[in-house]
Design a protein around this motif. Structure first.
Motif, PDB file in Angstrom:
ATOM      1  N   ALA A 123      42.834  23.287  21.308  1.00 46.89           N
ATOM      2  CA  ALA A 123      43.855  22.307  21.688  1.00 46.89           C
ATOM      3  C   ALA A 123      44.803  22.005  20.533  1.00 46.89           C
ATOM      4  N   CYS A 124      44.384  22.276  19.308  1.00 46.77           N
ATOM      5  CA  CYS A 124      45.256  22.064  18.146  1.00 46.77           C
ATOM      6  C   CYS A 124      46.502  22.948  18.212  1.00 46.77           C
ATOM      7  N   TYR A 125      46.442  24.011  19.010  1.00 49.74           N
ATOM      8  CA  TYR A 125      47.607  24.893  19.166  1.00 49.74           C
ATOM      9  C   TYR A 125      48.531  24.421  20.290  1.00 49.74           C
ATOM     10  N   ASP A 126      48.273  23.205  20.771  1.00 52.20           N
ATOM     11  CA  ASP A 126      49.140  22.570  21.773  1.00 52.20           C
ATOM     12  C   ASP A 126      49.198  23.371  23.075  1.00 52.20           C
ATOM     13  N   VAL A 127      48.022  23.824  23.516  1.00 53.23           N
ATOM     14  CA  VAL A 127      47.913  24.494  24.819  1.00 53.23           C
ATOM     15  C   VAL A 127      46.876  23.753  25.661  1.00 53.23           C
ATOM     16  N   PRO A 128      47.015  23.769  26.984  1.00 52.30           N
ATOM     17  CA  PRO A 128      45.996  23.162  27.846  1.00 52.30           C
ATOM     18  C   PRO A 128      44.682  23.943  27.739  1.00 52.30           C
ATOM     19  N   VAL A 129      43.582  23.227  27.557  1.00 54.67           N
ATOM     20  CA  VAL A 129      42.268  23.862  27.440  1.00 54.67           C
ATOM     21  C   VAL A 129      41.260  23.043  28.238  1.00 54.67           C
ATOM     22  N   PHE A 130      40.624  23.673  29.221  1.00 51.32           N
ATOM     23  CA  PHE A 130      39.634  23.000  30.042  1.00 51.32           C
ATOM     24  C   PHE A 130      38.287  23.716  29.899  1.00 51.32           C
ATOM     25  N   VAL A 131      37.220  22.941  30.041  1.00 49.05           N
ATOM     26  CA  VAL A 131      35.860  23.469  29.930  1.00 49.05           C
ATOM     27  C   VAL A 131      35.223  23.501  31.315  1.00 49.05           C
ATOM     28  N   VAL A 132      34.563  24.611  31.632  1.00 47.42           N
ATOM     29  CA  VAL A 132      33.848  24.741  32.910  1.00 47.42           C
ATOM     30  C   VAL A 132      32.437  25.236  32.636  1.00 47.42           C
ATOM     31  N   ARG A 133      31.498  24.751  33.417  1.00 49.13           N
ATOM     32  CA  ARG A 133      30.092  25.126  33.224  1.00 49.13           C
ATOM     33  C   ARG A 133      29.572  25.839  34.461  1.00 49.13           C
ATOM     34  N   ALA A 134      28.853  26.939  34.243  1.00 48.59           N
ATOM     35  CA  ALA A 134      28.225  27.666  35.348  1.00 48.59           C
ATOM     36  C   ALA A 134      27.138  28.575  34.788  1.00 48.59           C
ATOM     37  N   ASP A 135      26.101  28.802  35.584  1.00 53.40           N
ATOM     38  CA  ASP A 135      25.017  29.701  35.202  1.00 53.40           C
ATOM     39  C   ASP A 135      25.279  31.069  35.821  1.00 53.40           C
ATOM     40  N   LEU A 136      25.814  31.971  35.024  1.00 53.58           N
ATOM     41  CA  LEU A 136      26.172  33.298  35.528  1.00 53.58           C
ATOM     42  C   LEU A 136      24.983  34.257  35.558  1.00 53.58           C
ATOM     43  N   SER A 137      23.813  33.776  35.182  1.00 53.61           N
ATOM     44  CA  SER A 137      22.619  34.616  35.298  1.00 53.61           C
ATOM     45  C   SER A 137      21.967  34.457  36.672  1.00 53.61           C
ATOM     46  N   LYS A 138      22.571  33.647  37.522  1.00 53.21           N
ATOM     47  CA  LYS A 138      22.005  33.376  38.846  1.00 53.21           C
ATOM     48  C   LYS A 138      22.960  33.812  39.953  1.00 53.21           C
ATOM     49  N   LYS A 139      22.418  34.119  41.096  1.00 43.23           N
ATOM     50  CA  LYS A 139      23.233  34.361  42.279  1.00 43.23           C
ATOM     51  C   LYS A 139      24.018  33.091  42.594  1.00 43.23           C
ATOM     52  N   GLY A 140      25.295  33.238  42.854  1.00 40.06           N
ATOM     53  CA  GLY A 140      26.133  32.073  43.116  1.00 40.06           C
ATOM     54  C   GLY A 140      26.842  31.553  41.886  1.00 40.06           C
ATOM     55  N   GLY A 141      26.558  32.131  40.728  1.00 42.80           N
ATOM     56  CA  GLY A 141      27.179  31.674  39.490  1.00 42.80           C
ATOM     57  C   GLY A 141      28.689  31.845  39.483  1.00 42.80           C
ATOM     58  N   ALA A 142      29.158  32.968  40.006  1.00 38.36           N
ATOM     59  CA  ALA A 142      30.605  33.220  40.041  1.00 38.36           C
ATOM     60  C   ALA A 142      31.317  32.198  40.921  1.00 38.36           C
ATOM     61  N   GLN A 143      30.712  31.875  42.059  1.00 28.94           N
ATOM     62  CA  GLN A 143      31.297  30.878  42.963  1.00 28.94           C
ATOM     63  C   GLN A 143      31.313  29.509  42.295  1.00 28.94           C
ATOM     64  N   GLU A 144      30.235  29.168  41.600  1.00 27.64           N
ATOM     65  CA  GLU A 144      30.152  27.886  40.888  1.00 27.64           C
ATOM     66  C   GLU A 144      31.281  27.761  39.875  1.00 27.64           C
ATOM     67  N   LEU A 145      31.551  28.820  39.150  1.00 24.49           N
ATOM     68  CA  LEU A 145      32.633  28.805  38.168  1.00 24.49           C
ATOM     69  C   LEU A 145      33.992  28.750  38.853  1.00 24.49           C
ATOM     70  N   TYR A 146      34.173  29.588  39.843  1.00 22.20           N
ATOM     71  CA  TYR A 146      35.463  29.707  40.533  1.00 22.20           C
ATOM     72  C   TYR A 146      35.924  28.370  41.119  1.00 22.20           C
ATOM     73  N   GLU A 147      34.986  27.606  41.650  1.00 19.23           N
ATOM     74  CA  GLU A 147      35.333  26.337  42.286  1.00 19.23           C
ATOM     75  C   GLU A 147      35.878  25.307  41.299  1.00 19.23           C
ATOM     76  N   GLN A 148      35.679  25.529  40.011  1.00 15.72           N
ATOM     77  CA  GLN A 148      36.161  24.588  38.995  1.00 15.72           C
ATOM     78  C   GLN A 148      37.537  24.960  38.447  1.00 15.72           C
ATOM     79  N   LEU A 149      38.095  26.074  38.882  1.00 13.41           N
ATOM     80  CA  LEU A 149      39.388  26.542  38.365  1.00 13.41           C
ATOM     81  C   LEU A 149      40.509  25.894  39.172  1.00 13.41           C
ATOM     82  N   HIS A 150      41.067  24.842  38.631  1.00 12.68           N
ATOM     83  CA  HIS A 150      42.040  24.044  39.369  1.00 12.68           C
ATOM     84  C   HIS A 150      43.488  24.470  39.122  1.00 12.68           C
ATOM     85  N   SER A 151      43.692  25.537  38.376  1.00 16.57           N
ATOM     86  CA  SER A 151      45.035  26.043  38.096  1.00 16.57           C
ATOM     87  C   SER A 151      45.042  27.559  38.274  1.00 16.57           C
ATOM     88  N   PRO A 152      46.222  28.154  38.467  1.00 13.28           N
ATOM     89  CA  PRO A 152      46.303  29.612  38.656  1.00 13.28           C
ATOM     90  C   PRO A 152      45.739  30.372  37.457  1.00 13.28           C
TER      91      PRO A 152
END
Length: 239
Positions: free
Chosen positions: A48-77
């Protein structure tokens, strides 16, 4: 609206280096993590010190459904995916438990494919996008005591090459980066003697740096690499 770059495994050594490199270039970021919350929050502050938007998302990608869990948190293109996840299991193949094998398959390959699948429609619609998957030297050559890791990284390499052929007509590039022995926590399980033996095998005589992998990713996702597609870039000191 400005499109974002998703970096999975951002709290690790290579993921952090990629995030800082891209933030410095002015790219908005989604930083994914699973367990290392303190590390990723510190990374978020640095980016963020470089003056860009930075968001944190949490998901367990070692499990089935991990990609969907991550994808649902992406609120921008999103127009760029850097899939940088993986753990090694340094042991005999017959000692790998079935549950662990499935976890590794989801983490290294299946969720890379599923997350790419979820992000592709928007990229196709805009006729622009980048996917870079972090692979490994062992995905091309195989390694005893790392059979599952090697097999899955080999699958990653083929996924990169095949998907690139399918998406190139839509203006989407898919590439990989295959590091060799890197000076990251992945080598912490090695003894000093084992590390020395490793160094003696590497023609360049040293371990790679996370920043060098980050430089490769930044290049592959830049316009300078506009005609590079379906390529797995080796970063291994000639090993």
């Amino acid at each position: 609206m400005t499109a974002f770059t998703v970096i999975t495994g951002a709290s690790g050594a290579i993921g952090s280096a990629i995030a800082l490199k891209l933030a410095k270039e002015g790219r908005p970021l989604f930083l994914h993590y699973h367990r290392s919350e303190d590390d990723v929050l510190r990374l978020q502050e640095k980016c963020a010190c470089y003056d860009v938007p930075v968001f944190v998302v949490r998901a367990d990608l070692s499990k089935k459904g991990g990609a969907q869990e991550l994808y649902e948190q992406l609120h921008s293109p999103v127009d760029t995916l850097i899939y940088n996840c993986g753990v090694q299991q340094y042991r005999l193949f017959q000692d790998i438990q079935e549950e662990k094998l499935y976890e590794m398959a989801h983490l290294h390959l299946l969720n890379a494919m599923l997350l790419s699948q979820k992000l592709l429609p928007a990229m196709v619609s805009k006729k622009h996008g980048n996917i870079v998957v972090i692979s490994s030297i062992w995905g091309e050559r195989g390694a005893a005591m790392e059979v599952v890791y090697s097999a899955l990284k080999g699958g990653v390499n083929t996924f990169v090459r095949a998907l690139a052929k399918e998406t190139a007509p839509s203006g989407i590039r898919v590439n990989g980066v295959a590091p060799g022995a890197m000076d990251t926590p992945m080598l912490h399980a090695f003894t000093d003697e084992e590390k020395q033996m490793l160094l003696e095998e590497i023609p360049s005589g040293r371990l790679g740096k996370a920043a060098e992998a980050a430089d490769a990713v930044a290049f592959l996702t830049s316009e300078q690499a506009s005609y590079i597609n379906g390529h797995v870039l080796d970063i291994n000191g000639g090993w």
